[in-house]
Design a protein around this motif. Sequence first.
Motif, PDB file in Angstrom:
ATOM      1  N   CYS A  96       0.841  -1.199   0.000  1.00  0.00           N
ATOM      2  CA  CYS A  96       0.000   0.000   0.000  1.00  0.00           C
ATOM      3  C   CYS A  96       0.873   1.245   0.000  1.00  0.00           C
ATOM      4  O   CYS A  96       1.680   1.456   0.917  1.00  0.00           O
ATOM      5  CB  CYS A  96      -0.920   0.005   1.219  1.00  0.00           C
TER       6      CYS A  96
ATOM      7  N   ARG B 298       0.794   5.056   0.446  1.00  0.00           N
ATOM      8  CA  ARG B 298      -0.079   6.067   1.024  1.00  0.00           C
ATOM      9  C   ARG B 298       0.174   7.452   0.406  1.00  0.00           C
ATOM     10  O   ARG B 298       1.177   7.670  -0.272  1.00  0.00           O
ATOM     11  CB  ARG B 298       0.142   6.145   2.538  1.00  0.00           C
ATOM     12  N   LYS B 299      -0.733   8.350   0.666  1.00  0.00           N
ATOM     13  CA  LYS B 299      -0.630   9.720   0.160  1.00  0.00           C
ATOM     14  C   LYS B 299       0.666  10.373   0.633  1.00  0.00           C
ATOM     15  O   LYS B 299       1.075  10.217   1.790  1.00  0.00           O
ATOM     16  CB  LYS B 299      -1.832  10.537   0.644  1.00  0.00           C
TER      17      LYS B 299
ATOM     18  N   TRP C  99       3.649   9.627  -0.039  1.00  0.00           N
ATOM     19  CA  TRP C  99       4.823   8.758   0.034  1.00  0.00           C
ATOM     20  C   TRP C  99       5.577   8.773  -1.298  1.00  0.00           C
ATOM     21  O   TRP C  99       4.978   8.801  -2.366  1.00  0.00           O
ATOM     22  CB  TRP C  99       4.414   7.329   0.366  1.00  0.00           C
TER      23      TRP C  99
ATOM     24  N   GLU D  84      -2.738   5.048  -3.290  1.00  0.00           N
ATOM     25  CA  GLU D  84      -3.644   6.096  -2.834  1.00  0.00           C
ATOM     26  C   GLU D  84      -3.446   7.368  -3.645  1.00  0.00           C
ATOM     27  O   GLU D  84      -2.349   7.655  -4.134  1.00  0.00           O
ATOM     28  CB  GLU D  84      -3.415   6.376  -1.349  1.00  0.00           C
TER      29      GLU D  84
ATOM     30  N   SER E  98      -0.140   9.694  -3.937  1.00  0.00           N
ATOM     31  CA  SER E  98       1.117   8.947  -3.790  1.00  0.00           C
ATOM     32  C   SER E  98       1.793   8.820  -5.155  1.00  0.00           C
ATOM     33  O   SER E  98       1.144   8.939  -6.192  1.00  0.00           O
ATOM     34  CB  SER E  98       0.846   7.557  -3.215  1.00  0.00           C
TER      35      SER E  98
END
Length: 757
Positions: free
Chosen positions: A575, A577-578, A580, A601, A604
């Motif tokens: 995953c 994430r925003k 990253w 997300e 990202s």
Amino acid sequence: MERAFPDNKRGSRIVITTRSDEVAKLANEENVLVLRELKEDEAWDLFCQKAFWQEQDKSCPGILKKIGQDIVKKCEGLPLAIVAIARLLSLKRKTKYDWERFQKKLSWEFINNQSLRHAEHVLSLSYDDLPSYLRNCFLYCSMFPDEKMTRTKLIRLWVAESFIQDRGTQTMEEVAEEYLKELVQRSMLYVVERNSFERVRKLRMHNLLRDLTLEAARKENFSNVLNESELTHEARRLSVHDYSTNSILLRMDFSRTRSFFVFKHDSSLQRLLHSVASKAKYLRVIDLEAAEIGKIPDAFTKLFNLHYLGLRNTDVKRLPNSIGRLRNLQTLDLRGTGIETLPEGITRLVKLRHLLSLNFSSYDHRLPINSVTCAQPRKGLWNLTSLQQLDMAVNEVSMARLENLTQLRVLKVAKVRGAHCQELSTSISQMPFLRNLWIIACDEKEVLQLQKLNPILKNLQKLHLHGRLLDPVVKEQRYPTQRLVLRLKLRLQIAARALQRVAARRWRRRGVRDSVSIVRYSELRSRVFLSLGDNLRELCLSWSGLQEDPLPTLRHLQKLTLLRLRWAFDGVLLCFRKDWFPELQELQLSNLPNLFKIILEHGSLTSLRFLTMYGLSKLMLLPEGIESISIRRLYISECNPIFLHAVKEDRDDNLKHIPRILHRYQVDDKWHSENLSRHNMGKQPDLSSQPNKEEGSTSVSNEEFSHQASHKQLPIKDGVGVSLRSMHENDVNRTVGVGVVDSVDPNTEVGALEDTS
């Protein structure tokens, strides 16, 4: 000029053209227009307009089209050259004979024909404007065939030829890279490929500019290219692009030759090399990359002035101990050879700057870790204190006093065992200039104990870790046996660990006593990954055995531009994430055996351009959120057939923004590629008959791939991937679920599955 020619709002403009970035930077940035090379169709249209200007439709006759296109291709999108050549051809007869004659001597025409002198003059100005310290470097580039120039090799060769000026605290290689950048800025060399953080990787020279350079190099006796120009005995550098057994080469006097390159050869190469080595006593450079030779001539070890010896990708198995006579050698390139042990004489090469022996294919993701090899050095390696780049296999002898090599910029060590790690870490901590570090374990089960690496990791730009990064620790935890798990018939978009947690809860509630002990792992998160600094641009993890998603631990690497996970992660979910990895441009995921889902997300991977997914046999859904990522190219290979089906179905929806979707597949032991993007659909492969599937991958026949639930006997069995489709009359055949059969109870009846949403 602005004061002399004020803007009177009448549309007049002054346009200044230049091939130099330095000149362009003198203007306001908003007024600078960077011109690109013409595309193939644009170049052809311009050619036809000028070559057939008298024709009403300005079109090329069919009989001349192939010749005309070959001529335009030679111009490589350069408008000045296209116009000049087209105007000259417009004056010739429109016959195939005349045009073929012109094509065969196009290089000569460009240099000598008065009608083309303007284009030749413009290009010559760029060469004449070169400062003296760049001129030899540029002429040197003309000896390479197209697409054969790499930054690292070119820099080492320039240093070996003593073209590089001393600039105080900078190394010769650093100065050479500045020279290279200046040639690119002057448009003398074109960048073919850059790495993930925009550093030049491959270069080339424009064909027409190369023709001019070859002529200049020949006149100045700087170099000669066999098969490109007439041979002269005066050329100090010789580049062999082609020759035959009866070639004049075998009868040449090489006494004045200082550099010798071979790019193409025949069976008489060994005889030629013996002749060169025995006559050219003052050779500085010998490059035999990819030559079919099994040993180097004994005469090579008598070339006391040799600075560069390139044996990459040859069949050489051993080096003679007499190589220690080459006291001036700076670069020894043994990559891709069969050399496993270096002779003792290697320790006498005190001027050696680059010792390269790593054998590793980053392109074949199926190769095991023990296929990575390096040559083992002898005792006394610490004498080579000038080394800036070193590839070596680790043993107790080679580890001794390794910390003496304080000038190393690049270190690649293979066959590492856990017992070596403490001493290796201590040595590496004494290398303040180290920027590129590779550590490769001896096999997939060897654990890399890298706790002591913390201080030096903060300065690295590239880090490759190939080997386990966790310790096995047996814990007496009780987990359910498969007796309960077997009761879950079909896994649909549910992670394996989630299934295990569900089964565990049921097991605890029901008081089932059947259980087993399992092995758990403690990961080296805080000790390795968290110590990586802001300078890191490239991170590659292979055979790491990570059980948990490594991304949360790596998210602080804000400057990372390339991330490669290869046999590195055994979990089911990745995953992003925003916010990253805001500068990540290239993401490579290969051979992650249990990866079931990828989440991207929104916000990202905002800079991602290249996404590679190879050998992800359990991945059946497109990465969630991929429609919001500005990917230029998507590479897939050896994927789950259901995933491939999803790509083809979604190319007009979630994948429509990706210009190129390349699928690589194997048929009859041969690899093929097809473009699956919405604008360029290639021929679809027969997924049911692809040979050589890797063990553990899912193979689904066409009937199984898209079966309808109304079939009375569904071909469902363990490990088979299934695609569930809607039977609603207004939405027939829409895929509503995908999954893989985990287990089948023989007493279970499979009925119709419907979309009830």
